[in-house]
Design a protein around this motif. Sequence first.
Motif, PDB file in Angstrom:
ATOM      1  N   VAL A 146       0.843  -1.207   0.000  1.00 61.19           N
ATOM      2  CA  VAL A 146       0.000   0.000   0.000  1.00 61.19           C
ATOM      3  C   VAL A 146       0.874   1.251   0.000  1.00 61.19           C
ATOM      4  O   VAL A 146       0.573   2.233  -0.690  1.00 61.19           O
ATOM      5  CB  VAL A 146      -0.948  -0.024   1.216  1.00 61.19           C
ATOM      6  N   ALA A 147       1.965   1.227   0.761  1.00 59.34           N
ATOM      7  CA  ALA A 147       2.875   2.376   0.776  1.00 59.34           C
ATOM      8  C   ALA A 147       3.474   2.616  -0.601  1.00 59.34           C
ATOM      9  O   ALA A 147       3.557   3.765  -1.067  1.00 59.34           O
ATOM     10  CB  ALA A 147       3.980   2.146   1.804  1.00 59.34           C
ATOM     11  N   VAL A 148       3.886   1.556  -1.266  1.00 64.65           N
ATOM     12  CA  VAL A 148       4.484   1.684  -2.598  1.00 64.65           C
ATOM     13  C   VAL A 148       3.455   2.204  -3.592  1.00 64.65           C
ATOM     14  O   VAL A 148       3.769   3.003  -4.488  1.00 64.65           O
ATOM     15  CB  VAL A 148       5.065   0.329  -3.051  1.00 64.65           C
ATOM     16  N   ALA A 149       2.193   1.772  -3.439  1.00 66.91           N
ATOM     17  CA  ALA A 149       1.141   2.276  -4.332  1.00 66.91           C
ATOM     18  C   ALA A 149       0.980   3.784  -4.183  1.00 66.91           C
ATOM     19  O   ALA A 149       0.821   4.507  -5.172  1.00 66.91           O
ATOM     20  CB  ALA A 149      -0.176   1.563  -4.020  1.00 66.91           C
ATOM     21  N   LEU A 509      -5.276   4.627  -0.653  1.00 67.92           N
ATOM     22  CA  LEU A 509      -5.298   4.189  -2.049  1.00 67.92           C
ATOM     23  C   LEU A 509      -6.148   5.125  -2.910  1.00 67.92           C
ATOM     24  O   LEU A 509      -5.821   5.365  -4.080  1.00 67.92           O
ATOM     25  CB  LEU A 509      -5.811   2.754  -2.136  1.00 67.92           C
ATOM     26  N   ALA A 510      -7.228   5.661  -2.349  1.00 66.73           N
ATOM     27  CA  ALA A 510      -8.023   6.640  -3.099  1.00 66.73           C
ATOM     28  C   ALA A 510      -7.197   7.889  -3.378  1.00 66.73           C
ATOM     29  O   ALA A 510      -7.242   8.458  -4.478  1.00 66.73           O
ATOM     30  CB  ALA A 510      -9.288   6.993  -2.316  1.00 66.73           C
ATOM     31  N   LEU A 511      -6.417   8.320  -2.376  1.00 65.26           N
ATOM     32  CA  LEU A 511      -5.528   9.473  -2.584  1.00 65.26           C
ATOM     33  C   LEU A 511      -4.465   9.158  -3.624  1.00 65.26           C
ATOM     34  O   LEU A 511      -4.158   9.988  -4.489  1.00 65.26           O
ATOM     35  CB  LEU A 511      -4.871   9.860  -1.257  1.00 65.26           C
ATOM     36  N   ALA A 512      -3.907   7.945  -3.558  1.00 65.49           N
ATOM     37  CA  ALA A 512      -2.904   7.538  -4.543  1.00 65.49           C
ATOM     38  C   ALA A 512      -3.473   7.579  -5.949  1.00 65.49           C
ATOM     39  O   ALA A 512      -2.825   8.058  -6.895  1.00 65.49           O
ATOM     40  CB  ALA A 512      -2.378   6.142  -4.208  1.00 65.49           C
ATOM     41  N   GLY A 513      -4.699   7.079  -6.103  1.00 66.29           N
ATOM     42  CA  GLY A 513      -5.339   7.103  -7.416  1.00 66.29           C
ATOM     43  C   GLY A 513      -5.589   8.511  -7.909  1.00 66.29           C
ATOM     44  O   GLY A 513      -5.404   8.819  -9.096  1.00 66.29           O
ATOM     45  N   SER A 514      -5.999   9.396  -7.003  1.00 63.59           N
ATOM     46  CA  SER A 514      -6.251  10.794  -7.378  1.00 63.59           C
ATOM     47  C   SER A 514      -4.963  11.473  -7.821  1.00 63.59           C
ATOM     48  O   SER A 514      -4.946  12.211  -8.811  1.00 63.59           O
ATOM     49  CB  SER A 514      -6.858  11.532  -6.182  1.00 63.59           C
ATOM     50  N   LEU A 515      -3.872  11.222  -7.098  1.00 60.09           N
ATOM     51  CA  LEU A 515      -2.582  11.825  -7.455  1.00 60.09           C
ATOM     52  C   LEU A 515      -2.045  11.263  -8.763  1.00 60.09           C
ATOM     53  O   LEU A 515      -1.506  12.001  -9.591  1.00 60.09           O
ATOM     54  CB  LEU A 515      -1.575  11.599  -6.331  1.00 60.09           C
TER      55      LEU A 515
END
Length: 566
Positions: A146-149, A509-515
Amino acid sequence: MSPALAGVLQLLALIGALALAYVPVGTYMAKVYDSRKHLRVEKWIYKAIGADPDTEMTWPAYLRGVLAFSAVSVLFLYLLQRLQGLLPGSMHFSSVNPAQSFNTAVSFVTNTNWQSYYGEQTMGHVVQTAGLAVQNFVSAAVGMAVAVALVRGFARPHARLRSHGGTSMRTGELGNFWADLVRGTLRILVPGAAVAAVILVACGAIQNFSGIHEVGQFMGGSQQWNGGAVASQEAIKELGTNGGGYFNANSAHPFENPTPFTNLLEIFLILVIPFSLTRTFGVMVGSVKQGYAILATMFTIWLGFVALMMWTEFAHHGAALQAAGGAMEGKEVRFGIGGSSIFAVSTTLTSTGAVDSFHSSFTGLGGGITMLSMMLGEIAPGGTGSGLYGILIMAVIAVFIAGLMVGRTPEYLGKKIGGREMKLAACYILITPALVLVFTAASMALPTPPHSMLNTGAHGFSEVLYAFTSAANNNGSAFAGLNANTDWYNTMTGLAMLFGRFLPMVFVLALAGSLAGQKPVPVTAGTLRTEKPLFTSLLVGAILIITGLTYFPALALGPLAEGLAS
């Protein structure tokens, strides 16, 4: 040599070892997660589970992988405990009751390793090795994935366009969960734990599958002990910031942690991956200076808390403490106050929860430090993976605060921090305190659960507050004055662990996807330099202030009241 000087020398040796490991370990992990090659054994695993490791996942698909794998893991571990009486190698231990099986299954799958049982009297060899030890590996690997994502969300230079309903939409892909899980387990955790296990065996930790046998005592009489694959589980327990001990005494037990050297080794194992992941972050985003800024934040908080803990525990109040050289109650004489203080801070500032001393016997202020360490969100340096994604969320918030100060749209690593990103970050930082405070309040308000408390007053409240702080933050340590092996606490701490682990992952993960879905913005003269010491100071301040405002009333009722009264 004075006990205080011995503690300082241990601290300096630990810092030196971590500094030597930082660059090679962090760079190696970046190469692991960026690699396009698959080992033969990895291909076998992908084929067995039906996964295509080269398929990129959007954040909902990545999240589904995390939740599906974790759900299956909980079910498998629950059934393994319920069927223990029928399994070979059970050492005649009966099956674990349903509430405790649920609690333990959730605990190890969420990387919490909260234990409401005596390990040497409850779990047989099969459950320990095929169940608990396996989860020590894969739960840590899930956190790292999750961190890497999230790092990929910052690092991806552009998002792929795809057609949806006749319109083009930008989609951010975060890698493949199954590939990240398998690589983190086989290429990082397994080799590291194997080396550590060999060192522990060489230093006196046990590694066998012997049954229960009687051992004579120096003063006459005897007691029963069982063996086990202790060294191998101890290694991954610390390296994966898990914390669940083979024995009830955990890392205070000489079979798990025989000498002062192994004590320092175990602290090193707890910290090496969380600290080194900042180097991984810097390499993957293309700026190692960004990694150093996050490292400096983590290190500043960790070192400050260690210094405070040593000061509170070495403070001489009264003739008994002066004669002992400090607050020695509940501490192993072979580790002393210095080693115990470093261990206590390191295990609570990460998601480890292993203990080499009795946290309930620390001074009032010392116990408060262990609680505040967890309340920070365990981000200095935090758990394997969870520490990195937790502090990156705090970095997003710090950038937003800086943007408000100067009236500029906040940016971090070339990605704009807008309303959607801030809502996700705010949800992340609010969910864990809400769980801690609501469950603690319910436990104190209901008539039956408080009877589990060994103590009354401020210390009794601290026991309950510590329990839910530990559970919701996926730590697993305890004050141990609380009898948590009841249906109420087994169920409630189990729910706190589940929500505390997976709800934050949803927001991460939602934040990762947004970024990842954003197009990078160019650096200008007005861009906040997030690799500079000024930003590190801002980030440290934001972490301490936000946490302090959230938890100060609860801390004032418990450890602060106890510490000021003593």
